[in-house]
Write an enzyme that holds these catalytic residues in place. Structure first.
Site, PDB file in Angstrom:
ATOM      1  N   HIS A  39     -20.429  19.381  -6.015  1.00 48.01           N
ATOM      2  CA  HIS A  39     -19.964  18.455  -7.038  1.00 48.01           C
ATOM      3  C   HIS A  39     -19.626  17.086  -6.463  1.00 48.01           C
ATOM      4  O   HIS A  39     -20.065  16.044  -6.942  1.00 48.01           O
ATOM      5  CB  HIS A  39     -18.745  19.051  -7.759  1.00 48.01           C
ATOM      6  CG  HIS A  39     -18.174  18.146  -8.799  1.00 48.01           C
ATOM      7  ND1 HIS A  39     -17.173  17.240  -8.520  1.00 48.01           N
ATOM      8  CD2 HIS A  39     -18.503  17.966 -10.091  1.00 48.01           C
ATOM      9  CE1 HIS A  39     -16.896  16.568  -9.609  1.00 48.01           C
ATOM     10  NE2 HIS A  39     -17.688  16.995 -10.593  1.00 48.01           N
ATOM     11  N   ARG A  42     -30.993  18.540 -19.731  1.00 47.32           N
ATOM     12  CA  ARG A  42     -31.006  19.948 -19.327  1.00 47.32           C
ATOM     13  C   ARG A  42     -29.963  20.728 -20.118  1.00 47.32           C
ATOM     14  O   ARG A  42     -28.832  20.250 -20.295  1.00 47.32           O
ATOM     15  CB  ARG A  42     -30.716  20.043 -17.833  1.00 47.32           C
ATOM     16  CG  ARG A  42     -30.776  21.462 -17.326  1.00 47.32           C
ATOM     17  CD  ARG A  42     -30.694  21.537 -15.837  1.00 47.32           C
ATOM     18  NE  ARG A  42     -29.334  21.287 -15.363  1.00 47.32           N
ATOM     19  CZ  ARG A  42     -29.014  21.323 -14.075  1.00 47.32           C
ATOM     20  NH1 ARG A  42     -29.944  21.538 -13.166  1.00 47.32           N
ATOM     21  NH2 ARG A  42     -27.783  21.116 -13.698  1.00 47.32           N
ATOM     22  N   GLU A  62     -36.543  26.880  -9.968  1.00 47.02           N
ATOM     23  CA  GLU A  62     -35.436  26.970  -9.018  1.00 47.02           C
ATOM     24  C   GLU A  62     -35.379  28.324  -8.343  1.00 47.02           C
ATOM     25  O   GLU A  62     -34.671  28.520  -7.365  1.00 47.02           O
ATOM     26  CB  GLU A  62     -34.111  26.742  -9.745  1.00 47.02           C
ATOM     27  CG  GLU A  62     -34.019  25.368 -10.359  1.00 47.02           C
ATOM     28  CD  GLU A  62     -32.798  25.203 -11.227  1.00 47.02           C
ATOM     29  OE1 GLU A  62     -31.848  24.560 -10.784  1.00 47.02           O
ATOM     30  OE2 GLU A  62     -32.811  25.731 -12.353  1.00 47.02           O
ATOM     31  N   THR A 118     -34.856  21.771  -6.356  1.00 49.06           N
ATOM     32  CA  THR A 118     -34.922  22.221  -4.951  1.00 49.06           C
ATOM     33  C   THR A 118     -33.561  22.577  -4.367  1.00 49.06           C
ATOM     34  O   THR A 118     -33.489  23.258  -3.354  1.00 49.06           O
ATOM     35  CB  THR A 118     -35.578  21.145  -4.066  1.00 49.06           C
ATOM     36  OG1 THR A 118     -35.026  19.889  -4.439  1.00 49.06           O
ATOM     37  CG2 THR A 118     -37.069  21.145  -4.215  1.00 49.06           C
ATOM     38  N   ASN A 119     -32.486  22.106  -5.008  1.00 43.82           N
ATOM     39  CA  ASN A 119     -31.163  22.487  -4.487  1.00 43.82           C
ATOM     40  C   ASN A 119     -31.022  24.004  -4.559  1.00 43.82           C
ATOM     41  O   ASN A 119     -30.592  24.659  -3.623  1.00 43.82           O
ATOM     42  CB  ASN A 119     -30.047  21.843  -5.311  1.00 43.82           C
ATOM     43  CG  ASN A 119     -30.175  20.337  -5.372  1.00 43.82           C
ATOM     44  OD1 ASN A 119     -30.853  19.756  -4.541  1.00 43.82           O
ATOM     45  ND2 ASN A 119     -29.547  19.704  -6.341  1.00 43.82           N
ATOM     46  N   CYS A 175     -36.296  17.233  -9.419  1.00 50.04           N
ATOM     47  CA  CYS A 175     -35.012  16.587  -9.685  1.00 50.04           C
ATOM     48  C   CYS A 175     -33.938  17.067  -8.710  1.00 50.04           C
ATOM     49  O   CYS A 175     -32.795  16.670  -8.791  1.00 50.04           O
ATOM     50  CB  CYS A 175     -34.581  16.817 -11.131  1.00 50.04           C
ATOM     51  SG  CYS A 175     -34.460  18.556 -11.552  1.00 50.04           S
TER      52      CYS A 175
HETATM   53  C1  PEP Z   1     -31.401  21.831  -8.403  1.00 47.39           C
HETATM   54  O1  PEP Z   1     -31.085  23.022  -8.322  1.00 47.39           O
HETATM   55  O2  PEP Z   1     -32.128  21.267  -7.568  1.00 47.39           O
HETATM   56  C2  PEP Z   1     -30.887  21.013  -9.503  1.00 47.39           C
HETATM   57  C3  PEP Z   1     -31.315  19.784  -9.672  1.00 47.39           C
HETATM   58  O3  PEP Z   1     -29.930  21.560 -10.278  1.00 47.39           O
HETATM   59  P1  PEP Z   1     -28.381  21.643  -9.882  1.00 47.39           P
HETATM   60  O4  PEP Z   1     -28.205  20.868  -8.619  1.00 47.39           O
HETATM   61  O5  PEP Z   1     -27.608  21.096 -10.997  1.00 47.39           O
HETATM   62  O6  PEP Z   1     -28.219  23.121  -9.690  1.00 47.39           O
HETATM   63 MG    MG Z   2     -30.133  23.948 -10.003  1.00 46.63          MG
END
Ligand code: PEP
Ligand code: MG
Length: 758
Positions: free
Chosen positions: A397, A539, A635, A658-659, A707
């Site tokens: 965060h 989203r 994801e 990609t996170n 993203c």
């Molecule tokens: C991700 O998982 O890459 C993503 C953009 O979503 P978040 O970071 O909100 O999980």
């Molecule tokens: Mg995500």
């Protein structure tokens, strides 16, 4: 000066650094000053040298170390070869005899064979006081003659660990001139242990800082547990702070095997105070003696058993030392090191925030310091000139929000809230991930360097690949628009919801669902309006339960063992349809208001049936989904592998998250700073999944985008363009660089194609 191979610690002192290294000499000095140091002996650096020479392994050993240390595989191979040479060699009879006789002498004070700790104490011939702290290994709870001899050899071998080799090469030390003394000391079977700074580690003020936890000191030294924190003003001997932490784990000696094991702390002791006032003040006294002995503030490892205090080692506090210039040296002089999560340099007063009730403490320009930020801290984050956290990785965060706010941030420092105090002046370097004491002029000058200042004024290259921007909080809209991005590739609505005064369920409970929908509409509208007519992919909800629970009315959120693998994303909306319906109402309202630039993106899908059901639900609630772009986030590796089945279900776009894709592919928790070194969004496994999805989507004209944080990395962006991605959505601060890289890559591809045609 002594010249035996094995000597008692009380026989050595500061004049013997070349023989017993800094650690050994320091322990000798402490014993002479009658400080409570566990009894022990040192197997000297000369004994080590003799061992090498007598075994005739010198040439082979040192030539094994002549490698390119920047190549991790080669370095590891060198480590293996060198360590094997040491471990396979024999210790000469007379050295062995001396070690055993001293060990037997130690055992006299014990009922049985004594448990000892074997620590390394390295010495450099040219620079007797060179510090190699932490480069070599320590072996705890060793018992019996054979095991002691073996551990001494292992200790010697640790002089050739990859990290130690790397460090010496980079620091210009000749391997041949660095030797190692092994210090063998009676083990203190600590009930509690920790570290003490005899003066404040950042300011040098006469304030003693003590950290302590249950069991052996390993947990505190390694940072694997948040220790209790005590501060004592030495001018009046007043205990000014007692912060009691929740201590979840401890290291102790397993009574069966004698090995050090990590165990959970018994429930009833977790939030118990480790030190009473008496013990704190006794430690302060000992700290004073040792500081006086060396003439400079000391960093002491202590342990307590049966009310008896022991000092295990002491070394000068390096953080108050003069600042050095190179990057590596800077890290040494920094007060804290973490992950550079949002670039920029800031200087200001630290303000420690433990929960939202303390947000008022953060005034304009202050530096917000917290274990981890939460969405209700955003108003204070906006006032802050920088953010520093104990926990978190690059996609936590604090990292996401600070990047959007353009606020420098360092996350995952592990110790910020225990080392920093309210009001202390610090400099935060959000690029290098460093926090310095006071004003660091060289860093501040870099902040003013025009080359470093992000500016969107330069002419914007035209790219065929669309370059979009990510937005999570409405407050970031203006900065996002300034990037001249081709739209928003990810609008995270949960950050907007988490910023509301209460949990959505609370609105529903109070019969205020309309009010909630209205709030949602207003926040989303800020962004879709500012970008109109460019597309904004909104989203649907994707908040992990642990973040939602902190909100007023959020008590009902399930407590999950692993929220990252839990009740979030579309799986949540498909169960909690009451909330999903409110989201749909908000989308309908926005479309009614004329915003035809909205696309809807479904997060965390793992099976095509989820996409089908989500579409059916939205349609059943009156949303004309045929008129808007609908897409999914890729994801979960499973979704990437069967992307063709999602395509058959019908979708307009996919976007790589990609996170999450990285964390799920590599089994590396994205928010866990302990495994952050393994988090690699360019891992071939991750790239292979991405490549497969782009290829499949390109066959049928489904748009592809990214993203996740990786899209802000120009190297990744280059590769994605080569693979044929249709758009890239980056963080605000990365849009310009990514755009330039994309433009260049596209040109290269065109050139290459033209050349091939000729
Ligand atoms: C991700 O998982 O890459 C993503 C953009 O979503 P978040 O970071 O909100 O999980
Ligand atoms: Mg995500």
């Amino acid at each position: 000066m002594v010249n035996d191979s094995v000597v008692w610690l009380e026989e050595v002192g500061k004049e013997d650094i070349a023989i017993v290294g800094g650690k050994g000499a320091s322990l000798g000095e402490m014993i002479r000053a009658e400080l409570p140091v566990p009894r022990g002996f040192a197997v000297t650096a000369q004994a080590f040298r003799r061992f090498i020479d007598e075994n005739g392994i010198s040439d082979e050993l040192f030539s094994a170390l002549e490698v390119d240390v920047d190549d991790a595989d080669i370095l590891r191979e060198a480590e293996k070869r060198a360590k094997k040479l040491i471990l396979d060699a024999g210790i000469s009879h007379d050295i062995e005899k001396s070690i055993i006789s001293k060990y037997r002498e130690l055992c006299k004070s014990e009922e049985d064979d004594a448990f000892v700790a074997i620590r390394s104490s390295a010495t450099a011939e040219d620079l007797p006081d060179a510090s190699f702290a932490g480069q070599q290994d320590t072996f705890l709870n060793i018992r019996g003659e054979e095991d002691v001899l073996e551990a001494v050899k292992k200790c010697w071998a640790s002089l050739y660990g990859a990290r130690a080799i790397y460090y010496r090469v980079k620091q210009g030390f000749d391997h041949r001139k660095v030797n190692l003394c092994a210090v063998v000391q009676l083990m203190v079977d600590a009930e509690k242990a920790g570290v003490m700074f005899s003066s404040h580690p950042s300011t040098g003020e006469p304030v003693t800082i003590i950290e302590g936890a249950w069991g052996l000191g390993e947990s505190v030294v390694s940072g694997s547990v948040s220790p209790d924190y005590y501060a004592v003003d030495k001018r009046n001997r007043k205990i000014t702070e007692r912060r009691i932490a929740i201590k979840n784990i401890m290291h102790i000696k397993d009574p069966q095997t004698g090995k050090t094991v990590e165990l959970p702390v018994p429930e009833d002791k977790r939030d118990d105070r480790v030190l009473d006032d008496d013990e704190i003040l006794k430690l302060v006294e000992l700290g004073d003696i040792v500081e006086e002995l060396y003439g400079i503030p000391q960093d002491v490892e202590w342990a307590i058993k049966d009310k008896e205090i022991f000092m295990l080692q002491s070394r000068p506090i390096t953080t108050i030392k003069k600042k050095k210039e190179t990057k590596e040296k800077e890290a040494v002089s920094a007060l804290l090191e973490g992950l550079g999560a949002s670039p920029g340099i800031a200087y200001g007063e630290a303000k420690l925030i433990s929960d939202a009730s303390e947000l008022g403490k953060v005034k304009d320009g202050d530096i917000l310091v917290a274990v981890m930020t939460t969405p209700d801290m955003v108003p204070a984050m906006k006032r802050a000139s920088a953010i520093v956290t104990d926990e978190g990785g690059l996609t936590c965060h604090a990292a996401i929000v600070s990047r959007e706010l353009g606020c420098p941030a360092v996350v995952g420092t592990r110790k910020a809230t225990s080392l920093l105090t309210d009001g202390i002046l610090i400099t935060v370097d959000g690029e290098k991930g460093l926090v310095f004491n006071g004003k660091k002029e060289s860093e501040m000058a870099r902040a003013l360097d025009p080359e470093k200042t992000v500016s969107f004024a330069r002419s914007k290259p035209i790219t065929a690949t669309e370059i979009k921007v990510n937005v999570s909080i409405p407050e970031a809209t203006a900065r996002a628009v300034e990037t001249q991005a081709d739209g928003v590739g990810l609008l995270r609505i949960e950050h907007m919801i988490l910023g509301l005064p209460k949990h959505p369920k609370q609105y529903i409970k109070e019969g205020k669902a309309d009010e909630y929908v209205n709030e949602l509409v207003l926040r989303i509208q800020t962004v879709v309006d500012a970008f109109y007519p460019k597309p904004v992919w909104v989203r649907t909800l994707d908040a992990p339960t642990d973040e939602f629970r902190a909100m007023e009315g959020g008590e009902g959120e399930p407590i999950e063992p692993n929220p990252m693998l839990g009740y979030r994303g579309i799986r949540r909306d498909l169960i909690d349809t009451e909330h999903f319906e409110l989201e749909v109402r908000a989308f309908r309202e926005l479309i009614k208001r004329g915003y035809n630039n909205i696309g809807i993106m479904i997060p965390l899908v793992q099976h095509p049936s989820e996409l089908r059901r989500a579409k059916e639900f939205m349609r059943s609630k009156g949303l004309d989904i045929d008129k808007i772009d609908i897409g999914i986030m890729v994801e979960i590796p499973a979704a990437a592998l069967i992307i063709d089945q999602f395509i058959s279900e019908g979708l307009d776009f996919v976007s790589f998250g990609t996170n999450d894709l990285t964390q799920y592919t590599l089994a590396v928790d994205r928010n866990n700073e302990h495994v952050a070194h393994l988090y690699n969004e360019m891992h071939p496994g991750v790239m292979k999944l991405i490549e497969h999805v782009i290829t499949e989507c390109n066959k049928v004209g489904v748009k592809t985008s990214i993203c996740g944080q990786a899209g802000s990395n120009p190297k990744v962006a280059k590769r994605l363009v080569e693979l044929g991605i249709t758009s890239i959505s980056a963080n605000i601060d990365a849009v310009e660089t990514v755009r330039e890289m994309v433009a260049r890559t596209e040109m290269q591809l065109i050139l290459k194609a033209t050349r091939e045609m000729k």
